[in-house]
Structure formats: C-alpha cells, structure tokens
Write an enzyme that holds these catalytic residues in place. Structure first.
Site, PDB file in Angstrom:
ATOM      1  N   SER A  26       2.317 -21.585  13.002  1.00 45.96           N
ATOM      2  CA  SER A  26       2.167 -20.504  12.027  1.00 45.96           C
ATOM      3  C   SER A  26       0.704 -20.267  11.689  1.00 45.96           C
ATOM      4  O   SER A  26      -0.035 -21.207  11.363  1.00 45.96           O
ATOM      5  CB  SER A  26       2.942 -20.865  10.755  1.00 45.96           C
ATOM      6  OG  SER A  26       2.737 -19.938   9.729  1.00 45.96           O
ATOM      7  N   SER A  65      -2.535  -7.953   5.609  1.00 46.74           N
ATOM      8  CA  SER A  65      -2.659  -6.871   4.635  1.00 46.74           C
ATOM      9  C   SER A  65      -3.744  -7.065   3.577  1.00 46.74           C
ATOM     10  O   SER A  65      -4.176  -6.095   2.963  1.00 46.74           O
ATOM     11  CB  SER A  65      -1.319  -6.662   3.925  1.00 46.74           C
ATOM     12  OG  SER A  65      -0.953  -7.803   3.173  1.00 46.74           O
ATOM     13  N   HIS A  77       2.788  -4.226   8.270  1.00 43.46           N
ATOM     14  CA  HIS A  77       1.745  -3.283   7.836  1.00 43.46           C
ATOM     15  C   HIS A  77       1.222  -2.429   8.986  1.00 43.46           C
ATOM     16  O   HIS A  77       0.215  -1.738   8.824  1.00 43.46           O
ATOM     17  CB  HIS A  77       0.600  -4.037   7.171  1.00 43.46           C
ATOM     18  CG  HIS A  77       0.957  -4.581   5.829  1.00 43.46           C
ATOM     19  ND1 HIS A  77       0.842  -3.854   4.662  1.00 43.46           N
ATOM     20  CD2 HIS A  77       1.464  -5.791   5.467  1.00 43.46           C
ATOM     21  CE1 HIS A  77       1.259  -4.582   3.640  1.00 43.46           C
ATOM     22  NE2 HIS A  77       1.634  -5.756   4.097  1.00 43.46           N
ATOM     23  N   LYS A  87       7.295   0.537   3.892  1.00 44.40           N
ATOM     24  CA  LYS A  87       5.872   0.859   3.786  1.00 44.40           C
ATOM     25  C   LYS A  87       5.619   2.200   4.462  1.00 44.40           C
ATOM     26  O   LYS A  87       5.908   3.241   3.888  1.00 44.40           O
ATOM     27  CB  LYS A  87       5.040  -0.285   4.341  1.00 44.40           C
ATOM     28  CG  LYS A  87       5.139  -1.541   3.444  1.00 44.40           C
ATOM     29  CD  LYS A  87       4.241  -2.661   3.888  1.00 44.40           C
ATOM     30  CE  LYS A  87       4.186  -3.780   2.854  1.00 44.40           C
ATOM     31  NZ  LYS A  87       5.489  -4.391   2.538  1.00 44.40           N
ATOM     32  N   THR A 112      24.908 -10.889   2.554  1.00 48.70           N
ATOM     33  CA  THR A 112      24.203  -9.907   1.726  1.00 48.70           C
ATOM     34  C   THR A 112      24.817  -8.527   1.910  1.00 48.70           C
ATOM     35  O   THR A 112      25.066  -8.107   3.042  1.00 48.70           O
ATOM     36  CB  THR A 112      22.714  -9.844   2.113  1.00 48.70           C
ATOM     37  OG1 THR A 112      22.122 -11.116   1.918  1.00 48.70           O
ATOM     38  CG2 THR A 112      21.970  -8.837   1.244  1.00 48.70           C
ATOM     39  N   THR A 127      -1.808 -14.514  -4.208  1.00 46.52           N
ATOM     40  CA  THR A 127      -1.787 -13.583  -3.083  1.00 46.52           C
ATOM     41  C   THR A 127      -3.018 -13.768  -2.209  1.00 46.52           C
ATOM     42  O   THR A 127      -2.941 -13.674  -0.978  1.00 46.52           O
ATOM     43  CB  THR A 127      -1.705 -12.134  -3.591  1.00 46.52           C
ATOM     44  OG1 THR A 127      -0.583 -12.011  -4.474  1.00 46.52           O
ATOM     45  CG2 THR A 127      -1.520 -11.166  -2.438  1.00 46.52           C
TER      46      THR A 127
END
Length: 437
Positions: free
Chosen positions: A167, A219, A247, A278, A307, A395
């Site tokens: 990652s 982003s 994005h 977006k 869901t 963030t």
C-alpha cells in the site's frame, strides 16, 4: 436534555409488584461516567485548532458555483471553491432530466439489497457502462467510493490465502481500512517510491499472492502515481494491481476513464476503483475488473451483500453523466477545466502565495498552521463570501495544513481575481506574510 430521576416504577405481573427502571434511566450512570471521555476527545480537537464546522449550503440549480450559505443569524451569497463536483455535472440538465425520469418511473428507493429486490434496469445498465468505460468485462456498484474500497480490499484477503498487500503511504483512509480488515499481511511503501516497493517485494516469498494498491491522483497534493512503473513491477513479481481513480474518473482520458486511460495502461490494471460522487456529480462507488473477480467480490463482500442498493434515481443520473462525459461534450469540459486550473495556479504564483505545485486539477495552498488555516477559511467566508474548507490533520500531516481549491469550468477569471485579492488581504492580517514566496 436532562437526566430523569431513578425512582422505580412498579408494574404488576403474576409474581406481584416488580420494580421496573426504564432503560434510559438505567443507562444514566454509564452516560455520566463516560461522557467525559467524549468531551475530552472534543477538547483535544478544539485545542489543536482542527475542529470542523459544516456550512449549510443551498446550491442554486444552474448557477453553480454560486450558492447561499445559511448561518444561525442569517444568510449570504457565496462562491464555492472546494467542491468535488469538479465539472458541475451535479447541475447538468441532462443528468437532472434522467433523474426526474427515473424517480417518476421507479419511485424513490431501491427496495432492498441487490439480492432482495434491489436490482433495477438502471443498476444493470450502469454496471455495463462502467465496465465498458474501463475496458473490463465486469463492474460492481457500491453505495460510495469509501465502501467500494473498504469492501473490495477487505474481501481480497479472504479470497486469496496468504495474501500480501503493498500500500502506498498516502493511500486514502478507505483503502487503509479495507487493507486492515482484510486480515492479509501488508507492507507500506513510501509515497510513489517504486524502488522502495521493489525492495519490499523482493524480501517476500515469491509464491505468496500479492496485490499492489495505489491511487492515480492523490487528492491532497494533486500528484499522480507512477502507474506504468508499478504495473512493470506487478508483472515482474506476478502481483495484482488495484488502482483507485476516484479523483481522476471523468477528468482524464479520451472518454474520462481516468489517468490509466490517458496513459494507455488501462489493460495492465486488474481492478480499477472509482466514484460517481465527484466528477460524475451524483453519488456511489464501483469497481471494474474481469467478470470472475467481480462475481467473487459480489458473492463474498459483506459491504455489498448486506447494504441497500443505490437508489435508481442516483444510478440513472450517474449513467447519464458518464455517457455525456464520454462524448465530445465531455472532452470540451475537461479541456476547459484544465485551462481554468492552470489559470488559477498562475495567479497564485504571480501573487507570491505558497502554491503547492501539482500536475493535476487540484490547487493546494500551504498555510502550515491549523488555527490560522481555520481563521483564513472563516474570514474568507464571512467577510468575502468565498467558501473553501481548511484541510487539517488527520487528512494531511500536521504542519502541512492547507486550503484546497478546485476551480472548474464555471469559475470565471473575475472570480479568480477576487479570490486572490481576498486571500492576500487576509494573509497579511493573519501574519502569514513570511510564508509567501
């Protein structure tokens, strides 16, 4: 709202009078005891200057980026500079017409999960469109981009025994959460550092299954992942590739399929994840991949199975938006958008403001202090009618607090000039002059 007295209330049963304490009263002691922990958590956030306040916005159809901000003691007209509706498709007439048609025909809700009456013609057509957009044989809808990342990555660890996930250090929180929940071993490589990724992969058992998870457009900084180089490593080490194009979808490529399409590497990616909320201007998330991978995720991921499905009206709007952005209209919008982003960047440079240089449509302005970042945002809103949210920890790392502008085709040069003049006025007022170049 105060707490009730703990006085007993008696009821009658076969056993006689039984004291009964309402559930709400029973939990009062617990609430009072533990409420301080929640207060303490909030105090910490306030003390660090990163408490977030949501602005109540009334967007006016057809007038974006103009909107009305509603406050406790009144309203004011503002210009929105931080929307992720990058191309204004949430205001597009064709998208809105498609949504009207869907709600008139199907009603409001979907009726349940996908396997319990929650699949409609719009869901089926949208998944076919998304698969075709990304050159894959299958696609799967989720209720948000966060859920699509979390559900898919967490499920890969259950499908692939002994999996290792590599990652990027700046991957989105939804990717990180999915990787953690996967139960797989994971390695974190330095942001966009292919050599570090190689070193980590060389150190692992070549027989174990591997997935490299990364993004195209990051982003907060606006930089781009080295997709081709990572695909080369994936080929060398027999690893799957998982690319988050959240994005970038709608924004790059001949048909708006993202950076992978722009760079002609889409065929080298195994799983592409994107959002409908977006550039496509609606709501939802998805993955596109080989139909067998899609079927396995569809049949296994709890974040999909349990869901309620996306409302038909949302799926209809997203379908119309994607089709439009794949056309000449979309190509014109993307060209205009890139020109406006470049223009704002140049104006910030010319003003001597600390623009964080990026190669994409993201325009970050470094502030470097959480309290001043919040004060800058608040003053721009209340005094100048300019709405841009402060971006603080978690963030972004502490010390890199910023304002993040997302200019679009509908932002005029006059709006940009007003924006830069307002920033300069508040910048000096807050004593941030030393941060200017």
């Amino acid at each position: 709202m105060g707490f009730r007295s703990s006085a007993s209330i008696h009821t009658v049963s076969k056993l006689g009078a039984i004291p009964y304490i309402p559930v709400r009263t029973q939990r009062n002691t617990f609430a009072m005891k533990h409420l301080k922990a929640f207060e303490s958590a909030l105090d910490t956030i306030h003390d660090e200057g990163r408490y977030r306040v949501f602005v109540d916005l009334h967007r006016h159809k057809g007038e974006f980026p103009k909107a009305t901000a509603r406050f406790e003691h009144g309203e004011r007209e503002i210009i929105v500079w931080c929307s992720n509706d990058y191309l204004g498709m949430g205001q597009d007439d064709d998208v809105i017409d498609a949504m009207h048609e869907a709600i008139d025909s199907f009603g409001a809700g979907s009726g349940g999960t996908r396997n319990i009456s929650g699949t409609t013609r719009y869901h089926v057509e949208l998944e076919k469109e998304l698969a075709d957009l990304h050159g894959k044989s299958g696609a799967l809808l989720f209720t948000s981009g966060y859920v699509s990342n979390d559900a898919t990555l967490s499920t890969l660890g259950k499908i692939l025994p002994e999996l290792i996930i590599y990652s990027d250090a700046l991957n989105h929180a939804s990717m990180i959460e999915g990787i953690r929940r996967s139960g797989a071993d994971y390695r974190v490589f330095r942001h966009n550092d292919v050599e570090h990724l190689r070193a980590l992969m060389e150190n692992d058992d070549p027989e174990r299954p591997k997935v490299i998870a990364f993004e195209s457009v990051y982003s907060m900084d606006g930089d781009v992942g080295p997709i081709e180089a990572i695909c080369d490593l994936a080929d060398e080490f027999d690893a799957l590739t998982y690319l988050d194009e959240v994005h970038a979808v709608g924004m790059y490529g001949e048909e708006g399929a993202g950076v992978a399409q722009r760079d002609n590497v889409m065929h080298r990616l195994d799983i592409v994840e994107g959002t409908l909320g977006k550039a496509f201007g609606v709501m939802g998330g998805y993955i596109a991949a080989h139909e067998t991978i899609i079927d396995a995720i569809r049949s296994t991921a709890s974040g999909f199975i349990f869901t309620t499905s996306t409302c038909p009206v949302m799926a209809a709007g997203a379908l119309a938006s994607i089709r439009k952005l794949r056309s000449d209209d979309g190509r014109k919008l993307r060209k205009s958008h890139q020109a406006q982003a470049a223009l704002l960047k140049q104006k910030l440079r010319d003003a001597g403001l600390p623009l964080m240089e990026s190669e994409t449509h993201i325009v970050p302005l470094l502030v470097g202090d959480p309290e001043k970042c919040k004060a800058l945002s608040d003053t721009l809103l209340f005094d100048f009618g300019i709405y841009v949210q402060p971006i603080n920890y978690p963030t972004v790392p502490k010390g890199t607090e910023r304002l993040r502008f997302t200019p679009g085709p509908v932002h005029t040069e006059a709006m940009m000039d007003d924006l830069v003049a307002a920033i300069l006025a508040v910048w000096k007022q807050l004593g941030l002059d030393e941060k200017a170049a």
